[in-house]
Every structure is written in structure tokens, then in C-alpha cells.
Design a protein around this motif. Sequence first.
Motif, short mmCIF file in Angstrom:
data_model
loop_
_atom_site.label_atom_id
_atom_site.label_comp_id
_atom_site.label_asym_id
_atom_site.label_seq_id
_atom_site.Cartn_x
_atom_site.Cartn_y
_atom_site.Cartn_z
N VAL A 199 2.26 -6.19 -5.25
CA VAL A 199 2.63 -7.36 -4.45
C VAL A 199 1.75 -8.56 -4.80
CG1 VAL A 199 3.38 -5.88 -2.53
CG2 VAL A 199 1.08 -6.87 -2.50
N LYS A 200 2.25 -9.76 -4.43
CA LYS A 200 1.53 -11.01 -4.73
C LYS A 200 0.34 -11.20 -3.78
CE LYS A 200 3.05 -15.35 -3.94
NZ LYS A 200 4.15 -16.28 -3.73
N GLU A 201 0.51 -10.79 -2.53
CA GLU A 201 -0.47 -11.09 -1.50
C GLU A 201 -1.78 -10.32 -1.76
OE1 GLU A 201 2.69 -10.29 -1.06
OE2 GLU A 201 3.47 -12.18 -0.27
N ALA A 202 -2.84 -11.07 -2.04
CA ALA A 202 -4.11 -10.44 -2.42
C ALA A 202 -4.75 -9.69 -1.25
CB ALA A 202 -5.06 -11.51 -2.94
N TYR A 203 -4.43 -10.10 -0.02
CA TYR A 203 -5.09 -9.45 1.12
C TYR A 203 -4.72 -7.97 1.27
CZ TYR A 203 -0.85 -9.70 4.01
OH TYR A 203 0.41 -9.54 4.50
N VAL A 204 -3.69 -7.54 0.52
CA VAL A 204 -3.27 -6.14 0.61
C VAL A 204 -4.44 -5.20 0.27
CG1 VAL A 204 -2.40 -5.76 -1.74
CG2 VAL A 204 -1.25 -4.67 0.18
N LYS A 205 -5.34 -5.71 -0.59
CA LYS A 205 -6.53 -4.91 -0.98
C LYS A 205 -7.34 -4.49 0.24
CE LYS A 205 -7.88 -6.56 -5.52
NZ LYS A 205 -7.06 -7.77 -5.66
N GLU A 206 -7.38 -5.39 1.25
CA GLU A 206 -8.17 -5.09 2.44
C GLU A 206 -7.55 -3.94 3.25
OE1 GLU A 206 -9.21 -8.71 4.64
OE2 GLU A 206 -8.73 -9.80 2.80
N LEU A 207 -6.29 -3.64 2.96
CA LEU A 207 -5.62 -2.56 3.72
C LEU A 207 -5.56 -1.25 2.92
CD1 LEU A 207 -2.61 -4.67 5.04
CD2 LEU A 207 -4.55 -3.87 6.38
N GLN A 208 -6.13 -1.26 1.70
CA GLN A 208 -5.95 -0.10 0.83
C GLN A 208 -6.41 1.21 1.48
OE1 GLN A 208 -8.40 0.90 -2.69
NE2 GLN A 208 -9.16 -1.17 -2.46
N GLY A 209 -5.58 2.22 1.29
CA GLY A 209 -5.87 3.53 1.86
C GLY A 209 -5.25 3.74 3.23
N LEU A 210 -4.75 2.66 3.82
CA LEU A 210 -4.19 2.77 5.17
C LEU A 210 -2.75 3.29 5.11
CD1 LEU A 210 -4.42 2.05 8.25
CD2 LEU A 210 -3.39 -0.14 7.65
N ALA A 211 -2.45 4.35 5.85
CA ALA A 211 -1.08 4.88 5.93
C ALA A 211 -0.50 4.51 7.28
CB ALA A 211 -1.10 6.39 5.74
N LEU A 212 0.74 4.08 7.29
CA LEU A 212 1.41 3.76 8.56
C LEU A 212 2.60 4.69 8.73
CD1 LEU A 212 1.54 -0.16 8.51
CD2 LEU A 212 -0.05 1.28 9.79
N LEU A 234 2.20 3.53 2.62
CA LEU A 234 0.77 3.50 2.32
C LEU A 234 0.43 2.18 1.62
CD1 LEU A 234 -1.87 5.34 1.86
CD2 LEU A 234 -0.91 5.82 -0.38
N PHE A 235 -0.72 1.60 2.00
CA PHE A 235 -1.20 0.41 1.28
C PHE A 235 -2.16 0.88 0.19
CE2 PHE A 235 -0.05 -1.30 5.43
CZ PHE A 235 0.71 -2.40 5.06
N THR A 236 -2.08 0.22 -0.98
CA THR A 236 -3.00 0.56 -2.08
C THR A 236 -3.70 -0.73 -2.52
OG1 THR A 236 -1.47 0.05 -3.83
CG2 THR A 236 -1.30 2.26 -2.90
N GLY A 239 -0.83 -2.86 -3.93
CA GLY A 239 0.38 -3.13 -3.17
C GLY A 239 0.80 -2.02 -2.24
N LEU A 240 2.06 -1.56 -2.43
CA LEU A 240 2.66 -0.64 -1.48
C LEU A 240 3.05 0.68 -2.15
CD1 LEU A 240 5.16 -3.22 0.10
CD2 LEU A 240 2.76 -2.85 0.71
N SER A 241 2.88 1.76 -1.41
CA SER A 241 3.30 3.07 -1.90
C SER A 241 3.69 3.93 -0.68
CB SER A 241 2.18 3.71 -2.71
OG SER A 241 2.65 4.89 -3.35
N GLY A 242 3.73 5.24 -0.87
CA GLY A 242 4.11 6.13 0.24
C GLY A 242 5.61 6.39 0.22
N PRO A 243 6.05 7.44 0.96
CA PRO A 243 7.44 7.92 0.85
C PRO A 243 8.52 6.85 0.96
CG PRO A 243 6.15 9.40 2.22
CD PRO A 243 5.25 8.26 1.88
N ILE A 244 8.48 5.97 1.97
CA ILE A 244 9.64 5.06 2.11
C ILE A 244 9.63 3.99 1.02
CG2 ILE A 244 10.09 5.46 4.56
CD1 ILE A 244 8.69 2.81 5.17
N ILE A 245 8.44 3.63 0.55
CA ILE A 245 8.36 2.63 -0.53
C ILE A 245 8.90 3.24 -1.82
CG2 ILE A 245 6.78 1.20 -1.91
CD1 ILE A 245 7.17 0.24 1.03
#
Length: 410
Positions: A199-212, A234-236, A239-245
Motif C-alpha cells: 500500500v501507499k500509506e506509510a503509516y501501515v508500518k506502525e500497524l505491522q503484526g496486528l491481526a484484525l 493482517l497488517f505487515t 501493507g496488507l495480508s491475512g486470509p481475506i486480503i
Amino acid sequence: MIKKVIVIGGGAAGIMAAGRAAELGADVTLLEKMKSLGIKISITGKGRCNLTSGEDMDKFIEAFGPNGKFLINVFAKFFSHDLINFFESIGIKTILERGQRIFPLSGSAKDVVRAMVTYLNKEGVKIITGTTVNKILAQDNKVIGVDTDKGVFYGDAAILATGGASYPETGSTGDGYAMAKKLGHTIIPIRPALVPLEVKEAYVKELQGLALNNVLASVYLNGDKVAEAFGEMLFTHFGLSGPIILTLSKTVVDSLAHGKVEISIDIKPAVSREKLDARFLREIKEHGNKNIDNLLKNLLPQSMIPVIIKLAGISPDKKVHQLTAQERAELVSILKDTKFTITRSRPMQEAIVTAGGISIKEIDPKTMESKIVKGLYICGEIIDVDAKTGGYNLQAAFSTGWAAGTMATK
Ligand SMILES: Cc1cc2nc3c(=O)[nH]c(=O)nc-3n(C[C@H](O)[C@H](O)[C@H](O)COP(=O)(O)OP(=O)(O)OC[C@H]3O[C@@H](n4cnc5c(N)ncnc54)[C@H](O)[C@@H]3O)c2cc1C
């Protein structure tokens, strides 16, 4: 006369095809370029191997999208219960888990590979590893053998089971596409599928490892919604990962060629914007003197709260009662509709499956025989069929392998 069958590629489809053809009396040679068989199988399902799914036929076919109908015939002959019985017969008991996912009871993908190799040995398959097939040899549009880096192997039939082009370190380097193309097959362009997204949004890094859990992700192409999925993400760091992504990734990859692609995350799909706002107003009334992060305490994982507050442009030092109407609206908006701009997918090497491949129009869906070259059977991920996660892809490889192995002996 005993039929000589050559199987190209010792993955899920090739092993099943080889064993089945030998069981039916053929003289089978299995050629594998790596030093051992089933390397990709051994990393499936995070090392646990999600063998198949307990879903019924309709759901199964649906999991493959429009090309799923190609599999109806082979699934009618060899479906999930047949696969479970097969594994039971070679000493692998299975267990049904959450989401209808079926795993070996031992929880070990390596056990699956070991049992399958034992099965091949028992059936008398000649296993030749460390041998790369370069070309399928045909005369008058009929298979006569294969050319390898160790010389030519002659046979009455060849089963092409070289897999896709993802995770190339497992041996699946996409060699089969060129071999099939040389013989006149159409290759639908290959793309990564079940792949994480950048993803473009750099702030995603701050969420890395978080699963929703229980979130709704919607894909927008040039502002129009084209797909959605509900479940876990999941945030990485990228960007984005996890089953629905992963499930949405094929649509995203295909959409990227046509314009701007965004994924909107609704973190609270069960709660409307109005209800969220009412909840905030109640909190402001009852706990106005508390720090702003208290407002989100019961709504979000702790690590997400400072990021969301920053994103909403709210000072982290504010008290709950100091929140302005505009800031409240911004918070509701972020919880219901945080948009990420997708720049690209992660590369093919990181995709769980390969979309595209040999056109289904050129393979007989009953026999897996090529409609272009007689005696050539095609099975597994190399075919232009792929599904979401959940055991569907392995079942397709096993079922098409079983059908190819059966028919190659006829
Ligand atoms: C990390 C990961 C996890 C996965 N988890 C699951 C899961 O839990 N459940 C599920 O259903 N699916 C899962 N999949 C997908 C699944 O593994 C594949 O769809 C399946 O293995 C495809 O089987 P195949 O036999 O067609 O190809 P492969 O298993 O890729 O086998 C192809 C074989 O052909 C060999 N080969 C290639 N070229 C040549 C050549 N020129 N000469 C000789 N040999 C050659 C390769 O070395 C390889 O051994 C996962 C995939 C990955 C990458």
C-alpha cells in the motif's frame, strides 16, 4: 500391453497421478527436478497441510470462481471424501477444523509427503529425482516421450504436473508453461494470486503484526466497489495480508491493470456509523475526564489506538470531553472506512498460487487429456484454475492428478 507412463513433476498432482497409474498396472516413471518429492506440499498450511475442505460440491466449485466448472467432472469421480479415504488407506488420518479445513491429524505436512512417497514405492513407481524435463516429445501429434537433462525417456503417455510459478525454491518454476506452449497450447497469462498487497500509506508500518478479526474489506476500482470479503486480516510492514486480503488479491491484481485500486477496511461492520457515533457521545458524557485513548479502548486492539488517533488528527493529550464534533465524525469514518491505496502485489515468488496457465478449453475435463496432443495429460496448478485458501487448491491438484493417472493407463 503394459502402458509406459511418464509423469513430469513430483508435487501433489504428479505424485497422485503416478501412484494411481501404477495402481492400475502401468509402468510408471516419475521425473522430478528437485532432490526430493513434494517440497511444496511440505510447506503448505504453515507446515500443517490443509489437504482439502469439508465444504459441499457447490461451495467447492464456487471457491474456484468462473473456471471452477471445469472441475465438476473430476470432482464427481474423486472428491474430498475419496481423498480422505485415500489418505486413511496410506496411514494418514485427517481432522476437520474451523472453517471446514481438513488437515492430517498429526499436524505435519512432512508426514503427508512421507506417506505418499511410501505409497509410490509400494506401487512400484520408478522415482527419478534431480532430473529436469526440458521438452515433451511428440510425433504426429502423439506423445512419444520426454527430453531431460539426463537424456530421453520414451513412453506411451506423459502427464504434465510441473505446478505453477510461485515459491520457485520449491521447484515450481513454471517450466511446464513453455513445454505446453511449444506443443501448441494457449497459456492464459500467469499472475500471482493469494498474494499479500503493498500500500501507499506509510503509516501501515506502525500497524505491522496486528491481526484484525471480523472485519469487512472492500475493493474499489476507480471508486466503484468490485469485491468484498469478511473475516481476518493482517497488517505487515509493506501493507496488507491475512486470509481475506489473500482472497481478494486476485481481483486486486487484475484490477490494477485498469486504474486506481483501493481497499477499504470496515473495522466494525456489525455497528452502523450512527450507533458508533451514539456510543462516542455516551462515552463523552460518562467518561469525559478520561484520556482520549479510553474512548477507543473497547473498540480496538491497544496497539492500534495511537495510530488511529494520529490518523484522525487528534492530539493524544486531549481529554474525551474535548473531542470536537468534526473529530468524532473523523473517528467514525476511520473505523468504518479506512482506505488504503494499493500500489502493487508482492511478487509471484510470494504468491500461494498462480492464476492463469494452460487454457481449460484445450483440456478434456473428463480425462485431463490435452485436446491438442494425444497421450498428453495435464493436471494440478499448471491448469488455469485456482481457488481461495481453505484446501481447495490441493484437492484440485489431487483430483486432476487422480483423473490423469487413471486415464493415462487407458
Ligand atoms: C506457502 C504455500 C502454502 C500453501 N498451502 C496450501 C494449503 O494449505 N492448502 C492448499 O490447498 N493449497 C496450498 N497451497 C497451494 C498448493 O501447494 C498448490 O496448489 C499445489 O501444491 C499444486 O500442486 P502441483 O502438483 O500442481 O504443483 P507442485 O506441488 O508445485 O509440484 C510441481 C512439481 O514439479 C516439479 N517440476 C517443475 N518443473 C519441472 C521440470 N522441468 N522437470 C521435472 N520436475 C519439475 C517441481 O519441482 C515440483 O515438485 C500452498 C502453496 C504455498 C506456496
